[in-house]
Design a protein around this motif. Structure first.
Motif, mmCIF file in Angstrom:
data_model
loop_
_atom_site.group_PDB
_atom_site.id
_atom_site.type_symbol
_atom_site.label_atom_id
_atom_site.label_comp_id
_atom_site.label_asym_id
_atom_site.label_seq_id
_atom_site.Cartn_x
_atom_site.Cartn_y
_atom_site.Cartn_z
ATOM 1 N N GLU A 2 0.810 -1.220 0.000
ATOM 2 C CA GLU A 2 0.000 0.000 0.000
ATOM 3 C C GLU A 2 0.844 1.272 0.000
ATOM 4 O OE1 GLU A 2 -0.579 -2.610 1.862
ATOM 5 O OE2 GLU A 2 -2.688 -3.175 1.610
ATOM 6 N N ASN A 3 2.006 1.275 0.688
ATOM 7 C CA ASN A 3 2.736 2.546 0.817
ATOM 8 C C ASN A 3 4.004 2.631 -0.037
ATOM 9 O OD1 ASN A 3 4.843 1.255 2.104
ATOM 10 N ND2 ASN A 3 4.314 1.919 4.161
ATOM 11 N N SER A 4 4.316 1.594 -0.775
ATOM 12 C CA SER A 4 5.550 1.623 -1.552
ATOM 13 C C SER A 4 5.490 2.696 -2.642
ATOM 14 C CB SER A 4 5.782 0.258 -2.218
ATOM 15 O OG SER A 4 6.807 0.392 -3.176
ATOM 16 N N ASN A 5 6.521 3.570 -2.671
ATOM 17 C CA ASN A 5 6.606 4.557 -3.745
ATOM 18 C C ASN A 5 7.357 4.010 -4.932
ATOM 19 O OD1 ASN A 5 5.246 6.666 -2.547
ATOM 20 N ND2 ASN A 5 7.039 7.138 -1.270
ATOM 21 N N LEU A 6 8.094 2.955 -4.652
ATOM 22 C CA LEU A 6 8.962 2.404 -5.680
ATOM 23 C C LEU A 6 8.176 1.513 -6.645
ATOM 24 C CD1 LEU A 6 11.860 2.019 -6.649
ATOM 25 C CD2 LEU A 6 12.042 0.094 -5.069
ATOM 26 N N VAL A 7 7.468 0.593 -6.048
ATOM 27 C CA VAL A 7 6.753 -0.373 -6.882
ATOM 28 C C VAL A 7 5.265 -0.214 -6.598
ATOM 29 C CG1 VAL A 7 6.625 -2.787 -7.553
ATOM 30 C CG2 VAL A 7 8.721 -1.922 -6.536
ATOM 31 N N LYS A 8 4.582 0.534 -7.424
ATOM 32 C CA LYS A 8 3.159 0.798 -7.181
ATOM 33 C C LYS A 8 2.322 -0.231 -7.928
ATOM 34 C CE LYS A 8 3.288 5.844 -6.729
ATOM 35 N NZ LYS A 8 2.934 5.943 -5.321
ATOM 36 N N PHE A 9 1.381 -0.794 -7.209
ATOM 37 C CA PHE A 9 0.520 -1.758 -7.916
ATOM 38 C C PHE A 9 -0.570 -1.014 -8.687
ATOM 39 C CE2 PHE A 9 -3.135 -1.791 -5.051
ATOM 40 C CZ PHE A 9 -2.593 -1.423 -3.828
ATOM 41 N N SER A 10 -1.132 -1.720 -9.635
ATOM 42 C CA SER A 10 -2.061 -1.097 -10.586
ATOM 43 C C SER A 10 -3.333 -0.596 -9.908
ATOM 44 C CB SER A 10 -2.441 -2.140 -11.640
ATOM 45 O OG SER A 10 -3.622 -1.770 -12.283
ATOM 46 N N ASP A 11 -3.846 0.519 -10.405
ATOM 47 C CA ASP A 11 -5.125 1.043 -9.927
ATOM 48 C C ASP A 11 -6.252 0.021 -10.073
ATOM 49 O OD1 ASP A 11 -4.156 3.428 -9.124
ATOM 50 O OD2 ASP A 11 -4.826 4.567 -10.888
ATOM 51 N N ARG A 12 -6.084 -0.893 -11.009
ATOM 52 C CA ARG A 12 -7.145 -1.896 -11.208
ATOM 53 C C ARG A 12 -7.344 -2.732 -9.945
ATOM 54 N NH1 ARG A 12 -4.394 -2.446 -15.959
ATOM 55 N NH2 ARG A 12 -3.383 -4.325 -15.194
ATOM 56 N N LEU A 13 -6.310 -2.777 -9.092
ATOM 57 C CA LEU A 13 -6.427 -3.563 -7.856
ATOM 58 C C LEU A 13 -6.834 -2.701 -6.671
ATOM 59 C CD1 LEU A 13 -4.734 -5.572 -9.639
ATOM 60 C CD2 LEU A 13 -3.774 -6.383 -7.501
ATOM 61 N N LYS A 14 -7.333 -1.500 -6.950
ATOM 62 C CA LYS A 14 -7.593 -0.599 -5.834
ATOM 63 C C LYS A 14 -9.053 -0.549 -5.389
ATOM 64 C CE LYS A 14 -3.438 1.988 -5.797
ATOM 65 N NZ LYS A 14 -2.633 2.896 -6.544
ATOM 66 N N HIS A 15 -9.876 -1.452 -5.854
ATOM 67 C CA HIS A 15 -11.225 -1.452 -5.284
ATOM 68 C C HIS A 15 -11.093 -1.964 -3.853
ATOM 69 C CE1 HIS A 15 -12.441 -5.680 -4.921
ATOM 70 N NE2 HIS A 15 -11.640 -5.892 -5.942
ATOM 71 N N GLY A 16 -12.033 -1.545 -3.011
ATOM 72 C CA GLY A 16 -11.948 -1.705 -1.569
ATOM 73 C C GLY A 16 -11.282 -2.943 -1.021
ATOM 74 N N ARG A 17 -11.647 -4.121 -1.521
ATOM 75 C CA ARG A 17 -11.181 -5.336 -0.855
ATOM 76 C C ARG A 17 -10.085 -6.074 -1.605
ATOM 77 N NH1 ARG A 17 -17.067 -7.251 -0.400
ATOM 78 N NH2 ARG A 17 -17.781 -6.253 1.513
ATOM 79 N N ALA A 18 -9.590 -5.493 -2.700
ATOM 80 C CA ALA A 18 -8.728 -6.295 -3.571
ATOM 81 C C ALA A 18 -7.531 -6.902 -2.846
ATOM 82 C CB ALA A 18 -8.259 -5.470 -4.759
ATOM 83 N N LEU A 19 -6.931 -6.157 -1.917
ATOM 84 C CA LEU A 19 -5.747 -6.697 -1.242
ATOM 85 C C LEU A 19 -6.071 -7.340 0.108
ATOM 86 C CD1 LEU A 19 -2.682 -4.371 -1.855
ATOM 87 C CD2 LEU A 19 -3.621 -6.169 -3.276
ATOM 88 N N ALA A 20 -7.340 -7.219 0.529
ATOM 89 C CA ALA A 20 -7.702 -7.816 1.827
ATOM 90 C C ALA A 20 -7.713 -9.342 1.684
ATOM 91 C CB ALA A 20 -9.075 -7.317 2.252
ATOM 92 N N GLU A 21 -7.494 -10.014 2.810
ATOM 93 C CA GLU A 21 -7.576 -11.472 2.786
ATOM 94 C C GLU A 21 -9.032 -11.837 2.484
ATOM 95 O OE1 GLU A 21 -5.766 -14.987 5.610
ATOM 96 O OE2 GLU A 21 -6.161 -13.053 6.493
ATOM 97 N N ASP A 22 -9.272 -12.749 1.578
ATOM 98 C CA ASP A 22 -10.665 -13.053 1.241
ATOM 99 C C ASP A 22 -11.228 -14.119 2.194
ATOM 100 O OD1 ASP A 22 -9.712 -15.465 0.328
ATOM 101 O OD2 ASP A 22 -10.316 -15.169 -1.755
ATOM 102 N N VAL A 23 -12.552 -14.276 2.148
ATOM 103 C CA VAL A 23 -13.181 -15.218 3.091
ATOM 104 C C VAL A 23 -12.656 -16.634 2.951
ATOM 105 C CG1 VAL A 23 -15.434 -14.273 3.763
ATOM 106 C CG2 VAL A 23 -15.170 -15.340 1.514
ATOM 107 N N TRP A 24 -12.308 -17.015 1.729
ATOM 108 C CA TRP A 24 -11.859 -18.401 1.501
ATOM 109 C C TRP A 24 -10.541 -18.651 2.214
ATOM 110 C CZ3 TRP A 24 -16.337 -19.520 -0.030
ATOM 111 C CH2 TRP A 24 -17.030 -18.640 -0.851
#
Ligand code: GLN
Length: 429
Positions: free
Chosen positions: A7-29
Motif C-alpha cells: 500500500e505505501n511503496s513509492n517504488l513499486v506501485k501496484f495497478s489502480d485496477r487492484l484498488k477497489h476496496g477489498r482487492a488486497l484484503a484477505e478473502d473469506v476463503w
C-alpha cells in the motif's frame, strides 16, 4: 524505517485496477480456510465436497495419465473429446446444434472462463450489473478488467421467521431498469445462485432478457450449479429465451457436476462472436486447461445419461439439504431453503457472542457476520462463510445478518455438524 508495504511503496506501485476496496484484503476463503481453524472443526464453509468424484470418472483421469498425448498441451479451445461430450449433454438443454469448433470453449474452471469474458469485452469504465448478494469473484474479476460493478439487490422477504424458500428473494424490475446507463455493457445472471440458492424463474429471466435486448447488453449466465436443482424446479437457461442466444455466454463447471472442484475444468457456450474473443483472452491467460482432467470430465459427461448420474446425485444432495434444514428448524432461526446449489443462508443476528472474544485481526473490522462465523467455528466446531463478503462495502450491513453453510458433504458429516449446531441454542437470545 517504516516497513514498505504494497500500500505505501513509492517504488513499486501496484495497478489502480487492484484498488477497489477489498482487492488486497484477505478473502473469506483464506480467512475461513480449514488451515486457519482447529483441526476438528467441521468445514461447512468453502463449497467443496468431502467425498470423491465418482470412481468411473477418477478412473478415466488415471487412464488419461497413462496416455502420452493427454499429459501435454491441449488445444486452447479445449480437448475435442470434451467439446464433443459437452455438445452431447448440452445440445438438448440449450436447444442448439452446438458447433464444437466455434461455440464451445473449455476454461480452467468457470472463474477463469468468466475472467476471460471480461478481458475480452470490457472497456475501461464499462458498467457490469450484478445482483447482490453476488459470488465474490465477480467483483474482483470485473474491476481487474477495468469494469465498474453496479449492484441490483435481491430482496429477502421482510420479517421472515423460520424457513423461507430461496424463491422469496426477489428482484425489483424497476431497480434493474434504473441501474442501466449508457455505459452498461453486461449483466451477470447466476442461477442457481450462490449464496442464495435461488433458481431464477422464467418470468424473472424474461424481464432481464427484455432489458438486455432493449439496451443491447451482453449477458453472462453463470450456471455452474445447473445439475443441482431440487424439488422438480425448472432450471431455465436464459440463452434459450427468444433472441437471447445471440447475446448470452453460458458458464458451466466440471467441479460442481462431478465433485471435483480442484480440477479447474469449466466451459463456456455462446455464439462465435462471443467465444472467439474470449478464446483469444483465455489463450493468453492460461494458454490451455489441464489435459488429463479434461479427458476425465469428457468421460464423465459421456456416461451421465446412461448412468442417470445427475438424477441420483441431485437426490443425494436433497437428502443432505434435509439434514441441515431440520437442524435449523430446531434452532428456530430464519433461514433460506435453497431450490438449487448447495448453500443455506442462516440468519445469525440473534446469535450472541462476547465483544471481547479473541477474534483474529483478519476478522476484526469486518462485519458482525465475520465475528459470528468465527465464534461459531471455534465454540461450536462448524465453519461457515460470512455473507457480507457477497455484498459491496457500502451494502455489507445487509449481508452481515447471514452465515452461509455448505451441504456438499457426506451425510455422516452433516449429521455430526447438526449435533454440534444444536448447541448454538445456548447463544441465541
Ligand atoms: N464456489 C465456492 C464457494 O462459493 C468456492 C469459491 C472459491 O473458493 N473461490 O464456496
Amino acid at each position: 524505517m517504516a516497513t514498505v508495504t504494497a500500500e505505501n511503496s513509492n517504488l513499486v506501485k501496484f495497478s489502480d485496477r487492484l484498488k477497489h476496496g477489498r482487492a488486497l484484503a484477505e478473502d473469506v476463503w483464506s480467512i475461513y480456510n480449514a488451515a486457519n481453524l482447529p483441526a476438528d472443526c467441521i468445514n461447512l464453509g468453502q463449497g467443496y465436497m468431502n467425498f470423491a468424484p465418482p470412481e468411473w470418472v477418477t478412473n478415466a483421469a488415471k487412464e488419461a495419465l497413462g496416455v502420452v498425448a493427454a499429459n501435454h498441451y491441449s488445444h486452447p479451445k479445449g480437448r475435442i473429446r470434451l467439446r464433443q461430450a459437452l455438445k452431447k449433454v448440452y445440445d438438448p438443454q440449450l436447444k442448439r446444434n452446438l458447433d464444437v469448433e466455434k461455440e464451445i470453449l473449455v476454461t480452467s474452471g468457470a472463474n477463469e472462463g468468466q475472467y476471460a469474458v471480461f478481458t475480452a469485452f470490457l472497456e475501461p469504465g464499462d458498467e457490469v450489473i450484478m445482483f447482490e448478494p453476488f459470488f465474490d469473484q465477480y467483483l474482483a474479476s470485473v474491476t481487474f478488467n477495468g469494469g465498474i460493478p453496479v449492484y441490483v439487490p435481491l430482496h429477502p422477504p421482510a420479517n421472515a421467521t423460520g424457513q423461507f424458500s430461496s424463491e422469496e428473494w426477489k428482484i425489483n424490475p424497476d431497480e434493474l431498469r434504473s441501474a442501466i446507463t449508457p455505459r452498461t455493457k453486461m449483466i451477470i445472471v447466476n442461477t442457481p445462485h450462490n449464496p442464495v440458492g435461488k433458481v431464477f424463474t422464467r418470468a424473472e429471466l424474461e424481464i432481464i432478457a427484455a432489458l438486455a435486448k432493449e439496451h443491447n447488453l451482453l449477458v453472462m449466465s453463470d450456471e455452474v450449479y445447473d445439475t443441482l436443482v431440487f424439488d422438480g424446479k425448472e432450471h431455465v437457461r436464459i440463452a434459450t429465451l427468444p433472441g437471447m442466444w445471440d447475446r448470452t455466454v453460458t458458464v458451466g463447471s466440471a467441479g460442481k457436476s462431478f465433485a471435483a472442484t480442484g480440477w479447474r475444468v469449466g466451459w463456456l457456450f455462446g455464439p462465435e462472436y462471443i467465444i472467439k474473443p474470449t478464446l483469444a483472452a483465455t489463450t493468453r491467460i492460461v494458454f490451455c486447461s489441464n489435459s488429463p482432467l479434461q479427458e476425465a470430465a469428457a468421460a464423465g459427461l459421456e456416461q451421465v445419461q446412461e448412468r442417470k448420474f445427475f438424477e441420483t446425485q441431485t437426490a443425494e444432495y436433497a437428502e443432505r439439504r434435509a439434514v441441515l434444514t431440520s437442524c435449523f428448524d430446531s434452532l428456530g432461526l430464519p433461514y433460506t431453503n435453497p431450490e438449487g446449489s448447495y448453500f443455506i443462508l442462516l440468519d445469525v443476528s440473534r446469535v450472541k457472542f462476547p465483544d471481547d472474544y479473541p477474534f483474529p485481526p483478519s476478522v476484526l473490522g469486518r462485519g458482525r457476520d465475520f465475528k459470528a462465523c468465527w465464534f461459531i467455528a471455534i465454540e461450536i466446531g462448524v465453519s461457515s462463510i460470512p455473507v457480507s463478503e457477497f455484498y459491496c462495502i457500502e451494502h455489507a450491513n445487509i449481508g452481515e445478518v447471514y452465515a452461509r453453510f455448505a451441504f456438499c458433504k457426506d451425510l455422516d458429516t452433516l449429521m455430526h455438524a447438526s449435533e454440534r449446531l444444536e448447541k448454538l441454542k445456548q447463544y441465541i437470545v
